[in-house]
Write a protein that holds these residues in place. Structure first.
Motif, PDB file in Angstrom:
ATOM      1  N   PRO A  40      24.516  32.910  35.838  1.00  0.00           N
ATOM      2  CA  PRO A  40      25.913  32.834  35.139  1.00  0.00           C
ATOM      3  C   PRO A  40      27.145  33.341  35.684  1.00  0.00           C
ATOM      4  CG  PRO A  40      24.020  33.819  33.943  1.00  0.00           C
ATOM      5  CD  PRO A  40      23.688  33.801  35.266  1.00  0.00           C
ATOM      6  N   GLY A  41      28.245  32.781  35.823  1.00  0.00           N
ATOM      7  CA  GLY A  41      29.306  33.055  36.285  1.00  0.00           C
ATOM      8  C   GLY A  41      30.582  32.889  35.119  1.00  0.00           C
ATOM      9  N   MET A  42      31.469  33.884  35.091  1.00  0.00           N
ATOM     10  CA  MET A  42      32.418  33.567  34.131  1.00  0.00           C
ATOM     11  C   MET A  42      33.832  33.050  34.641  1.00  0.00           C
ATOM     12  SD  MET A  42      33.884  36.553  31.319  1.00  0.00           S
ATOM     13  CE  MET A  42      35.200  36.392  30.269  1.00  0.00           C
ATOM     14  N   ALA A  43      34.442  31.952  34.259  1.00  0.00           N
ATOM     15  CA  ALA A  43      35.725  31.542  34.668  1.00  0.00           C
ATOM     16  C   ALA A  43      36.620  31.866  33.565  1.00  0.00           C
ATOM     17  CB  ALA A  43      35.590  29.973  34.833  1.00  0.00           C
ATOM     18  N   LEU A  44      37.823  32.507  34.098  1.00  0.00           N
ATOM     19  CA  LEU A  44      38.726  33.157  32.977  1.00  0.00           C
ATOM     20  C   LEU A  44      40.249  32.539  33.262  1.00  0.00           C
ATOM     21  CD1 LEU A  44      39.375  34.988  30.475  1.00  0.00           C
ATOM     22  CD2 LEU A  44      39.577  36.824  32.405  1.00  0.00           C
ATOM     23  N   ASP A  45      40.779  31.759  32.210  1.00  0.00           N
ATOM     24  CA  ASP A  45      42.243  31.776  32.168  1.00  0.00           C
ATOM     25  C   ASP A  45      42.860  32.907  31.486  1.00  0.00           C
ATOM     26  OD1 ASP A  45      44.897  30.621  32.002  1.00  0.00           O
ATOM     27  OD2 ASP A  45      44.373  29.499  30.128  1.00  0.00           O
ATOM     28  N   SER A  61      35.827  34.822  37.969  1.00  0.00           N
ATOM     29  CA  SER A  61      37.214  34.181  38.478  1.00  0.00           C
ATOM     30  C   SER A  61      38.277  34.320  37.415  1.00  0.00           C
ATOM     31  CB  SER A  61      36.937  32.717  39.089  1.00  0.00           C
ATOM     32  OG  SER A  61      36.575  31.967  38.017  1.00  0.00           O
ATOM     33  N   VAL A  62      39.507  34.712  38.280  1.00  0.00           N
ATOM     34  CA  VAL A  62      40.570  34.955  37.081  1.00  0.00           C
ATOM     35  C   VAL A  62      41.714  34.025  37.579  1.00  0.00           C
ATOM     36  CG1 VAL A  62      42.018  36.566  36.007  1.00  0.00           C
ATOM     37  CG2 VAL A  62      39.746  37.292  36.824  1.00  0.00           C
ATOM     38  N   SER A  63      42.227  33.303  36.512  1.00  0.00           N
ATOM     39  CA  SER A  63      43.438  32.308  36.869  1.00  0.00           C
ATOM     40  C   SER A  63      44.451  33.039  35.837  1.00  0.00           C
ATOM     41  CB  SER A  63      43.227  31.106  36.704  1.00  0.00           C
ATOM     42  OG  SER A  63      44.315  30.528  36.658  1.00  0.00           O
ATOM     43  N   GLY A  64      45.789  33.616  36.416  1.00  0.00           N
ATOM     44  CA  GLY A  64      46.582  33.995  35.426  1.00  0.00           C
ATOM     45  C   GLY A  64      48.087  34.043  36.003  1.00  0.00           C
ATOM     46  N   ASN A  65      48.736  34.460  35.373  1.00  0.00           N
ATOM     47  CA  ASN A  65      50.476  34.549  36.019  1.00  0.00           C
ATOM     48  C   ASN A  65      50.193  35.981  36.660  1.00  0.00           C
ATOM     49  OD1 ASN A  65      51.373  36.482  34.135  1.00  0.00           O
ATOM     50  ND2 ASN A  65      51.366  35.193  32.621  1.00  0.00           N
ATOM     51  N   THR A  66      51.322  36.122  37.464  1.00  0.00           N
ATOM     52  CA  THR A  66      51.418  37.066  38.407  1.00  0.00           C
ATOM     53  C   THR A  66      51.360  38.544  37.690  1.00  0.00           C
ATOM     54  OG1 THR A  66      52.678  35.651  39.864  1.00  0.00           O
ATOM     55  CG2 THR A  66      52.720  37.905  40.408  1.00  0.00           C
ATOM     56  N   THR A  67      52.103  38.544  36.619  1.00  0.00           N
ATOM     57  CA  THR A  67      52.219  39.655  35.713  1.00  0.00           C
ATOM     58  C   THR A  67      50.903  40.116  35.187  1.00  0.00           C
ATOM     59  OG1 THR A  67      54.584  39.389  35.437  1.00  0.00           O
ATOM     60  CG2 THR A  67      53.357  40.949  34.084  1.00  0.00           C
ATOM     61  N   MET A  68      50.266  39.104  34.730  1.00  0.00           N
ATOM     62  CA  MET A  68      48.826  39.361  34.160  1.00  0.00           C
ATOM     63  C   MET A  68      47.911  39.882  35.237  1.00  0.00           C
ATOM     64  SD  MET A  68      49.257  39.146  30.879  1.00  0.00           S
ATOM     65  CE  MET A  68      50.969  39.528  31.002  1.00  0.00           C
ATOM     66  N   VAL A  69      47.797  39.177  36.319  1.00  0.00           N
ATOM     67  CA  VAL A  69      47.270  39.778  37.413  1.00  0.00           C
ATOM     68  C   VAL A  69      47.455  41.470  37.692  1.00  0.00           C
ATOM     69  CG1 VAL A  69      46.565  39.399  39.912  1.00  0.00           C
ATOM     70  CG2 VAL A  69      46.459  37.485  38.268  1.00  0.00           C
ATOM     71  N   HIS A  70      48.672  41.606  37.734  1.00  0.00           N
ATOM     72  CA  HIS A  70      49.120  42.911  38.139  1.00  0.00           C
ATOM     73  C   HIS A  70      48.424  43.943  37.191  1.00  0.00           C
ATOM     74  CE1 HIS A  70      51.494  41.285  41.468  1.00  0.00           C
ATOM     75  NE2 HIS A  70      51.935  42.527  41.692  1.00  0.00           N
ATOM     76  N   ILE A  86      48.149  27.580  41.079  1.00  0.00           N
ATOM     77  CA  ILE A  86      47.305  27.347  42.110  1.00  0.00           C
ATOM     78  C   ILE A  86      45.846  26.722  41.625  1.00  0.00           C
ATOM     79  CG2 ILE A  86      46.012  28.410  44.021  1.00  0.00           C
ATOM     80  CD1 ILE A  86      48.458  28.925  44.704  1.00  0.00           C
ATOM     81  N   SER A  87      45.519  27.184  40.349  1.00  0.00           N
ATOM     82  CA  SER A  87      44.397  26.644  39.713  1.00  0.00           C
ATOM     83  C   SER A  87      44.710  25.197  39.398  1.00  0.00           C
ATOM     84  CB  SER A  87      44.088  27.496  38.489  1.00  0.00           C
ATOM     85  OG  SER A  87      42.963  28.210  38.737  1.00  0.00           O
ATOM     86  N   GLY A  88      45.930  25.028  38.856  1.00  0.00           N
ATOM     87  CA  GLY A  88      46.220  23.485  38.609  1.00  0.00           C
ATOM     88  C   GLY A  88      46.147  22.628  39.781  1.00  0.00           C
ATOM     89  N   ILE A  89      46.611  23.231  40.902  1.00  0.00           N
ATOM     90  CA  ILE A  89      46.634  22.232  41.916  1.00  0.00           C
ATOM     91  C   ILE A  89      44.988  22.116  42.533  1.00  0.00           C
ATOM     92  CG2 ILE A  89      47.225  22.588  44.549  1.00  0.00           C
ATOM     93  CD1 ILE A  89      49.736  24.163  43.848  1.00  0.00           C
ATOM     94  N   LYS A 111      39.855  25.184  34.735  1.00  0.00           N
ATOM     95  CA  LYS A 111      39.319  24.613  35.501  1.00  0.00           C
ATOM     96  C   LYS A 111      39.350  24.939  36.968  1.00  0.00           C
ATOM     97  CE  LYS A 111      39.486  20.120  32.722  1.00  0.00           C
ATOM     98  NZ  LYS A 111      40.213  18.913  32.400  1.00  0.00           N
ATOM     99  N   GLY A 112      40.471  25.306  37.451  1.00  0.00           N
ATOM    100  CA  GLY A 112      40.479  25.897  38.815  1.00  0.00           C
ATOM    101  C   GLY A 112      39.573  27.221  39.023  1.00  0.00           C
ATOM    102  N   ALA A 113      39.821  28.066  37.976  1.00  0.00           N
ATOM    103  CA  ALA A 113      38.840  29.294  37.932  1.00  0.00           C
ATOM    104  C   ALA A 113      37.052  28.675  37.967  1.00  0.00           C
ATOM    105  CB  ALA A 113      39.176  29.869  36.873  1.00  0.00           C
ATOM    106  N   GLU A 114      37.025  27.496  37.472  1.00  0.00           N
ATOM    107  CA  GLU A 114      35.720  26.978  37.327  1.00  0.00           C
ATOM    108  C   GLU A 114      35.294  26.654  38.851  1.00  0.00           C
ATOM    109  OE1 GLU A 114      34.952  25.536  32.690  1.00  0.00           O
ATOM    110  OE2 GLU A 114      35.349  24.222  34.373  1.00  0.00           O
ATOM    111  N   LEU A 115      36.185  25.840  39.447  1.00  0.00           N
ATOM    112  CA  LEU A 115      36.016  25.471  40.803  1.00  0.00           C
ATOM    113  C   LEU A 115      35.706  26.622  41.785  1.00  0.00           C
ATOM    114  CD1 LEU A 115      38.639  22.599  41.156  1.00  0.00           C
ATOM    115  CD2 LEU A 115      36.022  22.250  41.104  1.00  0.00           C
ATOM    116  N   VAL A 116      36.626  27.659  41.619  1.00  0.00           N
ATOM    117  CA  VAL A 116      36.474  28.629  42.535  1.00  0.00           C
ATOM    118  C   VAL A 116      35.207  29.588  42.567  1.00  0.00           C
ATOM    119  CG1 VAL A 116      37.387  30.988  42.741  1.00  0.00           C
ATOM    120  CG2 VAL A 116      38.993  29.224  43.017  1.00  0.00           C
TER     121      VAL A 116
END
Lengths: 533, 533
Positions: free
Chosen positions: A90-95, A181-190, A245-248, A473-478
């Motif tokens: 199990p792995g977790m993909a997170l938006d 894997s985490v996909s978020g905007n720049t501020t949320m990542v910070h 980037i995830s969207g791409i 979806k991008g987070a899942e791919l990663v």
């Protein structure tokens, strides 16, 4: 070429130690481990913190079993040893959104979804939007220690709790989750990484980091397996985050021969154009009205949100549909587009986006309709979608002229963004193979109505493709593909970002786009233009 | 080819951020960092735990200054950013012994020694020797949690306190120490890493790990710079530790064209034979008597230890010298060898290593000498080195027959080890370019006297070379040279280890070596043989 998930299992059968073969346990395991071909060139590491557990697992299993291996760019890490191969990995993909978290639990062996869930971002209590979060994080000075720590703890709690929910529903423990894997905007990542976002919102808008190296669950205090790798989708800049980037990645824009476009409407409209050769992107403030955040009755897509509107100009009946068929309480972005397009086609608004009460050339049905639906509230003309008796709030559900004006600005901004971006590289809209529309907006929007408004270019409807939550979806791919992890970094390297706020072309375009469908109707041959008024 | 230290400084001048160049701080720093050529192929990593500090340092320095870079095999880590290049780059080299720690503070920029110190291994309170430590570590069961933790904490305290001393004496703070290399026996390394040593002393004698990957000071709770890399010299097996790999590094045995030998006498005698092509090693219990640990008056080399003895057979006077010229309190290994060789040459002991009172053919001086120096204590014949009046304890300083028997076994074991090891690969002693003798033993021993005893082969004295604390020297090399770090791993891969306890040749050799100099005196042409008795 094998395309490895972020974590994988490798079955191992080692020689049992003897006086003739007295290699140490960990060295014995290293020797016996046959890695997938794509991993063999990389250093094989055993992180200090996992040595004791790996060695104990190996010995207790009689020197045979299944190694748990992190597949990282700089090396392959041996992080656990199990007596036999579990059925899932199990792995977790997170938006990681500013207000909401959406996540899936994925079996890294098969790509199968083991669970799906949502949660509120518990940072909400410290501020509703990005700017207020940045303010809170940095309130105790430019290095912003305390606020930053609270915000990190809040989002870590949110993630851990969501992970626990997902695990429980899948019959697992939180500690069984071996990757994130985490996909978020720049501020949320910070804020997730407890890195100061102070300069993100201050000219020249510099993030502290765009592309963090993989880190580990235990470093963040997440409740997952301690050495679960945490991969964060890279950002391009302060206003262009890993979610895009995830969207791409999810759209495959970066792999196609022909040029396509990706539109993601959130708080900002973020747009990417390109193909396997090049990528260009921009972001602009087109979103608020579309997201429903600004209009008087605007709301996010949720139960009771008017999501679809139809005006029958034969019978002059108004029909609408709400999410979950609940009594209407407001109107979401896609409903707003539907409504405004229908109002234009029924000539209840003119090409400048103003309500009109009609004249002698309008049919009697029009006058009855306007009489019934246009009203004045607080000195402002409003269109009544649902009377108080029908609504979920006991009050009228309306679209005001102010809302309409905001909508006109948003649609103009959107079209201007698309025009400016394509113009930068000399691509015509007709050259586009696909326009991917991401997010809840992409899921619910009716492209035909957006074309009527002049918000999206007048292309065959099959050009448009909703791709849902592409951040997730991008987070899942990663999680699943090393190639996607590499692509995410390559995209970050390759993409050219255009700052629209300082762009002259954009301002000219924006002015021309403040009519329905446009000051130049030849751009929208399929949309009827009503002269007069 | 540049040969990088474990940590290095890299001066950086980056572009200042602007709207036209809005790369994130960390990404900007990565971009501007020009690594030494040998590091450029490696991934450049910024560990999560250092991101905030590195970014703050970079920004506060105006985007120019000095990066602190860990040079690790799997990647180069950016761990700090300073406004200017400090004058020194302190790293600590540690010889981690069972009873004592010896360390130097080294400037990684120049190789210069900034300090040198000793400390007791605070694990001593849990047991004097390796076996009692293993017992304590594993006393609460095979996984041995509690004892193991206590032992780790004790050694960590010892190291941190020694580091603090070294730093203070060099005018630095403990946190300024940016690297640590550790050379120790296999058990000491396990206890330092809190890894169970349970199987080290149980057939088939399997360590948990031989070659740990580099770890970091903060993972061990050492008080050094948090991301200071900790490099541990690899072991070959349970009884062949990193201290000996260090010795090979320090001697350069693994790089020479001709065959040489390295002898390290500690609790065991550890011997390595080889050249750049091959290495073979063994360890055997030759040590206790030589280390002075077994004999009645035996002691480690320290103040008051008799380290040199001379018997003038013209005047029949006994002369001795003690360490620091202190009143004698005991006799150390080198003193023991000196004494026994002198006693043999004076015919006070016979070729079987037994005290003799002489006969009619012995001169009158001999009889007076024996009368004066041989006595009986507790029914045992003893040789008096110093009378009670001269000694530091107020008691006689003596060598008993039992001590002498132990010494004979040790010297026989040593010669048997050397013979067996060379015999395994068909190398003759005369073929050896050098015999390196490590440790305090190597520093003080008089090879001529060891040859007289038949402990070391009868070779020209210039063959023998004392190399001092080669465990510490190897640790220093590992701090200073990437090539030494690679060599340490290659040595671990390349070396063949012979288990003497199960070796038939060894037992035969051992029996033949229990005479002075040997049952076959033709092996020692330079040593006089006294027939008769």
């Amino acid at each position: 070429m094998d395309d490895q998930p972020l974590v994988t299992y490798v079955d191992v059968t080692a020689e049992v130690p003897s006086l003739q073969d007295n290699t140490a346990d960990i060295d014995r395991l290293r020797r016996a481990l046959v890695l997938p071909p794509s991993c063999r060139e990389r250093p094989l590491l055993v992180p200090y913190g996992r040595c004791a557990e790996v060695a104990a697992g190996f010995r207790d299993s009689g020197f045979r079993g299944t190694a748990v291996v992190n597949v990282l760019p700089h090396g392959v890490e041996l992080v656990d040893f199990l007596p036999s191969r579990p059925q899932v990995l199990p792995g977790m993909a997170l938006d990681l959104g500013t207000t909401h978290l959406e996540a899936t639990l994925i079996d890294l062996l098969t790509g199968e979804r083991l669970g799906h869930g949502h949660a509120e971002n518990q940072q909400i209590r410290y501020g509703a939007d990005i700017l207020s979060r940045i303010h809170y994080a940095t309130s105790s000075g430019p290095d912003g220690r305390n606020g930053l720590g609270e915000l990190q703890e809040a989002v870590i709690r949110s993630i851990t709790s969501l992970a626990a929910d997902l695990a429980r529903e899948a019959g697992l423990k939180t500690g069984d989750i071996r990757a994130l894997s985490v996909s978020g905007n720049t501020t949320m990542v910070h804020l997730l990484l407890r890195l100061s976002p102070y300069h993100i919102c201050r000219e020249p808008y510099i993030p502290l980091i765009n592309a963090p190296d993989p880190l580990f669950a235990e470093e963040l205090g997440l409740g997952l397996a301690p050495r679960a790798p945490v991969v964060i989708l890279p950002s391009i800049g302060s206003y262009f985050g890993g979610d895009l980037i995830s969207g791409i990645l999810a759209s495959g824009l970066d792999q196609a021969d022909r040029v396509s476009m990706l539109i993601d409407v959130g708080t900002n409209a973020e747009v990417v154009l390109g193909n396997r050769e090049w990528l260009i992107a921009c972001a602009g403030a087109a979103g608020p009205a579309l997201e429903g955040g600004v209009a008087k009755m605007g709301m996010r897509a949720g139960p009771g949100a008017v999501e679809h509107v139809h005006i029958d100009t034969d019978t002059w009946e108004l029909g609408y549909r709400t999410i979950d068929n609940a009594p209407p309480v407001g109107i979401c972005g896609s409903g707003m587009i539907d409504l405004v397009a229908e109002l234009y086609l029924a000539r209840v608004i003119d090409l400048r986006g103003k309500f009109r009460r009609g004249g002698p050339s309008d049919p009697p049905g029009f006058h009855r309709f306007v009489e019934k639906h246009l009203t004045t509230m607080d000195g402002e003309t409003c269109f009544v979608i649902a009377p108080a008796a029908e609504s979920g709030t006991g009050e009228l559900v309306v679209l005001s002229q102010v809302d309409l004006d905001a909508m006109m600005r948003s649609k103009a901004a959107m079209y201007a963004i698309l025009t400016t971006l394509t113009g930068q590289v000399g691509v015509r809209f007709e050259d586009l193979e696909r326009i991917y529309v991401a997010g809840a907006f992409g899921k619910h929007i009716n492209p035909r109505q957006a074309i009527v408004l002049g918000m999206l270019p007048d292309l065959p409807l099959e050009t448009y493709q909703g791709i849902g939550n592409s951040s997730l979806k991008g987070a899942e791919l990663v999680l699943l593909q090393e190639s996607a992890r590499q692509r995410s970094l390559e995209i970050g390297q390759k993409i050219t970002y255009i700052e629209l706020n300082v762009n002259q072309d954009f301002m000219i375009c924006f002015s021309g786009s403040r009519f329905i469908p446009h000051t130049d109707p030849s751009l929208f041959p399929s949309v009827p233009v009503f002269s007069g008024d």
